[in-house]
Design a protein around this motif. Structure first.
Motif, PDB file in Angstrom:
ATOM      1  N   GLU A  83       0.870  -1.184   0.000  1.00 52.44           N
ATOM      2  CA  GLU A  83       0.000   0.000   0.000  1.00 52.44           C
ATOM      3  C   GLU A  83       0.903   1.230   0.000  1.00 52.44           C
ATOM      4  N   TYR A  84       0.557   2.215  -0.803  1.00 52.71           N
ATOM      5  CA  TYR A  84       1.391   3.410  -0.913  1.00 52.71           C
ATOM      6  C   TYR A  84       0.707   4.647  -0.343  1.00 52.71           C
ATOM      7  N   ASN A  85       0.011   4.477   0.752  1.00 47.81           N
ATOM      8  CA  ASN A  85      -0.541   5.592   1.518  1.00 47.81           C
ATOM      9  C   ASN A  85       0.230   5.660   2.815  1.00 47.81           C
ATOM     10  N   ASP A  86       0.721   6.841   3.175  1.00 50.84           N
ATOM     11  CA  ASP A  86       1.458   7.023   4.414  1.00 50.84           C
ATOM     12  C   ASP A  86       2.559   5.969   4.533  1.00 50.84           C
ATOM     13  N   TYR A  87       3.494   5.984   3.589  1.00 54.48           N
ATOM     14  CA  TYR A  87       4.484   4.930   3.501  1.00 54.48           C
ATOM     15  C   TYR A  87       5.909   5.473   3.541  1.00 54.48           C
ATOM     16  N   THR A  88       6.841   4.550   3.768  1.00 53.34           N
ATOM     17  CA  THR A  88       8.254   4.813   3.526  1.00 53.34           C
ATOM     18  C   THR A  88       8.631   3.930   2.346  1.00 53.34           C
ATOM     19  N   THR A  89       9.548   4.371   1.536  1.00 50.00           N
ATOM     20  CA  THR A  89       9.959   3.587   0.367  1.00 50.00           C
ATOM     21  C   THR A  89      10.477   2.224   0.805  1.00 50.00           C
ATOM     22  N   GLU A  90      11.291   2.211   1.853  1.00 45.89           N
ATOM     23  CA  GLU A  90      11.840   0.951   2.339  1.00 45.89           C
ATOM     24  C   GLU A  90      10.736   0.037   2.857  1.00 45.89           C
ATOM     25  N   ILE A 121       5.754 -17.661  -5.134  1.00 42.30           N
ATOM     26  CA  ILE A 121       5.690 -16.745  -3.989  1.00 42.30           C
ATOM     27  C   ILE A 121       4.246 -16.617  -3.514  1.00 42.30           C
ATOM     28  N   MET A 122       4.004 -16.979  -2.261  1.00 40.52           N
ATOM     29  CA  MET A 122       2.716 -16.735  -1.607  1.00 40.52           C
ATOM     30  C   MET A 122       2.855 -15.382  -0.908  1.00 40.52           C
ATOM     31  N   ALA A 123       2.159 -14.391  -1.414  1.00 39.68           N
ATOM     32  CA  ALA A 123       2.296 -13.020  -0.915  1.00 39.68           C
ATOM     33  C   ALA A 123       1.403 -12.812   0.309  1.00 39.68           C
ATOM     34  N   ILE A 124       2.020 -12.477   1.433  1.00 44.02           N
ATOM     35  CA  ILE A 124       1.266 -12.260   2.667  1.00 44.02           C
ATOM     36  C   ILE A 124       1.688 -10.924   3.271  1.00 44.02           C
ATOM     37  N   ARG A 125       0.731 -10.036   3.381  1.00 42.85           N
ATOM     38  CA  ARG A 125       1.014  -8.710   3.944  1.00 42.85           C
ATOM     39  C   ARG A 125       0.646  -8.704   5.426  1.00 42.85           C
ATOM     40  N   ALA A 126       1.669  -8.576   6.270  1.00 43.77           N
ATOM     41  CA  ALA A 126       1.463  -8.496   7.711  1.00 43.77           C
ATOM     42  C   ALA A 126       2.056  -7.224   8.293  1.00 43.77           C
ATOM     43  N   LEU A 127       2.750  -6.453   7.453  1.00 47.66           N
ATOM     44  CA  LEU A 127       3.348  -5.192   7.884  1.00 47.66           C
ATOM     45  C   LEU A 127       2.714  -4.052   7.115  1.00 47.66           C
ATOM     46  N   ASN A 128       2.619  -2.894   7.738  1.00 52.29           N
ATOM     47  CA  ASN A 128       2.049  -1.740   7.048  1.00 52.29           C
ATOM     48  C   ASN A 128       3.078  -1.138   6.100  1.00 52.29           C
ATOM     49  N   SER A 129       2.716  -0.057   5.452  1.00 54.45           N
ATOM     50  CA  SER A 129       3.578   0.558   4.444  1.00 54.45           C
ATOM     51  C   SER A 129       4.805   1.244   5.028  1.00 54.45           C
ATOM     52  N   GLY A 130       4.845   1.361   6.313  1.00 49.71           N
ATOM     53  CA  GLY A 130       6.029   1.880   6.981  1.00 49.71           C
ATOM     54  C   GLY A 130       6.938   0.765   7.462  1.00 49.71           C
ATOM     55  N   GLY A 131       6.545  -0.486   7.197  1.00 53.27           N
ATOM     56  CA  GLY A 131       7.343  -1.635   7.626  1.00 53.27           C
ATOM     57  C   GLY A 131       7.089  -2.049   9.061  1.00 53.27           C
ATOM     58  N   GLU A 132       5.956  -1.622   9.626  1.00 49.12           N
ATOM     59  CA  GLU A 132       5.633  -1.952  11.020  1.00 49.12           C
ATOM     60  C   GLU A 132       4.407  -2.851  11.060  1.00 49.12           C
ATOM     61  N   GLY A 133       4.316  -3.661  12.108  1.00 49.43           N
ATOM     62  CA  GLY A 133       3.169  -4.542  12.224  1.00 49.43           C
ATOM     63  C   GLY A 133       2.920  -4.973  13.651  1.00 49.43           C
ATOM     64  N   THR A 134       1.900  -5.795  13.802  1.00 50.91           N
ATOM     65  CA  THR A 134       1.535  -6.293  15.126  1.00 50.91           C
ATOM     66  C   THR A 134       1.863  -7.771  15.242  1.00 50.91           C
ATOM     67  N   MET A 135       2.006  -8.218  16.459  1.00 49.57           N
ATOM     68  CA  MET A 135       2.247  -9.626  16.714  1.00 49.57           C
ATOM     69  C   MET A 135       1.056 -10.459  16.234  1.00 49.57           C
ATOM     70  N   GLU A 136      -0.132  -9.933  16.414  1.00 49.22           N
ATOM     71  CA  GLU A 136      -1.345 -10.637  15.977  1.00 49.22           C
ATOM     72  C   GLU A 136      -1.305 -10.916  14.470  1.00 49.22           C
ATOM     73  N   HIS A 137      -0.908  -9.918  13.684  1.00 50.18           N
ATOM     74  CA  HIS A 137      -0.823 -10.123  12.237  1.00 50.18           C
ATOM     75  C   HIS A 137       0.259 -11.141  11.888  1.00 50.18           C
ATOM     76  N   ALA A 138       1.384 -11.094  12.578  1.00 51.23           N
ATOM     77  CA  ALA A 138       2.463 -12.049  12.323  1.00 51.23           C
ATOM     78  C   ALA A 138       2.008 -13.479  12.610  1.00 51.23           C
ATOM     79  N   ILE A 139       1.280 -13.656  13.680  1.00 49.85           N
ATOM     80  CA  ILE A 139       0.791 -14.986  14.060  1.00 49.85           C
ATOM     81  C   ILE A 139      -0.216 -15.488  13.031  1.00 49.85           C
ATOM     82  N   LYS A 140      -1.170 -14.649  12.666  1.00 47.50           N
ATOM     83  CA  LYS A 140      -2.177 -15.048  11.678  1.00 47.50           C
ATOM     84  C   LYS A 140      -1.537 -15.330  10.318  1.00 47.50           C
TER      85      LYS A 140
END
Length: 180
Positions: A83-90, A121-140
């Motif tokens: 997602e490219y809303n409120d993101y960092t390039t990295e 490649i099975m694409a799974i997004r668990a981090l936001n566009s800033g590269g941050e996420g929650t433990m709940e998303h990582a587990i799921k």
């Protein structure tokens, strides 16, 4: 090719004389999303063949509607692209970069060559566009990868705290046969 330092460091080019990856190997990339239309990746994106695209039904009864290429746990939908809303390039590009290192098509005159040119490649997004996420998303995300047949699960995140639930989920995926 000469800018892909990891190929020389890992001696990947020597292995290519024997194998360039198998389409039967599914690598889940749990990250900030993967550009599933990228020219170097589009032919190597995993397809959930048990789903009928766009019909709004959970055809395979796995709890995810129309999860054709993976799942987005950040926004809880079937679009695993960054997602490219409120993101960092990295942050926004990291998952696509990682997927490319793993399975970009080789010898096609485009971009780079992945280590396993033919892996899926099975694409799974668990981090936001800033590269941050929650433990709940990582587990799921880990459970999704394991339950949907990933042979390899790549985690592209770090943290300093131990989490028993994530540890248990990693063990679950391992028992299902995934390399993590």
């Amino acid at each position: 090719y000469n800018k892909q330092y990891y190929i020389n460091q890992t001696h990947t080019d020597e292995a290519w004389g024997y194998a360039t990856g198998s389409p039967s190997v599914v690598v889940a990339v749990i990250d900030s999303g993967v550009d599933i239309t990228h020219p170097d990746l589009k032919n190597n994106i995993w397809k959930n063949t048990k789903e009928i695209p766009g019909n709004g039904i959970d055809d395979d009864h796995n709890g995810f509607i129309d999860d054709i290429n993976g799942w987005n746990f950040v926004e809880n939908n079937n679009d695993p692209n960054p997602e490219y809303n409120d993101y960092t390039t990295e942050g926004a590009s990291h998952g696509t970069l990682v997927a490319g290192i793993i399975a970009a098509s080789g010898n096609n005159g485009e971009g780079i060559a992945g280590i396993a040119w033919n892996a899926k490649i099975m694409a799974i997004r668990a981090l936001n566009s800033g590269g941050e996420g929650t433990m709940e998303h990582a587990i799921k995300a880990t459970q999704y990868a394991a339950d949907n047949g990933a042979n390899v699960i790549n985690f592209s995140f770090v943290g300093s705290n131990y989490n028993k639930n994530l540890s248990d989920m990693v063990e679950y995926a391992y028992r299902k046969g995934a390399v993590l």
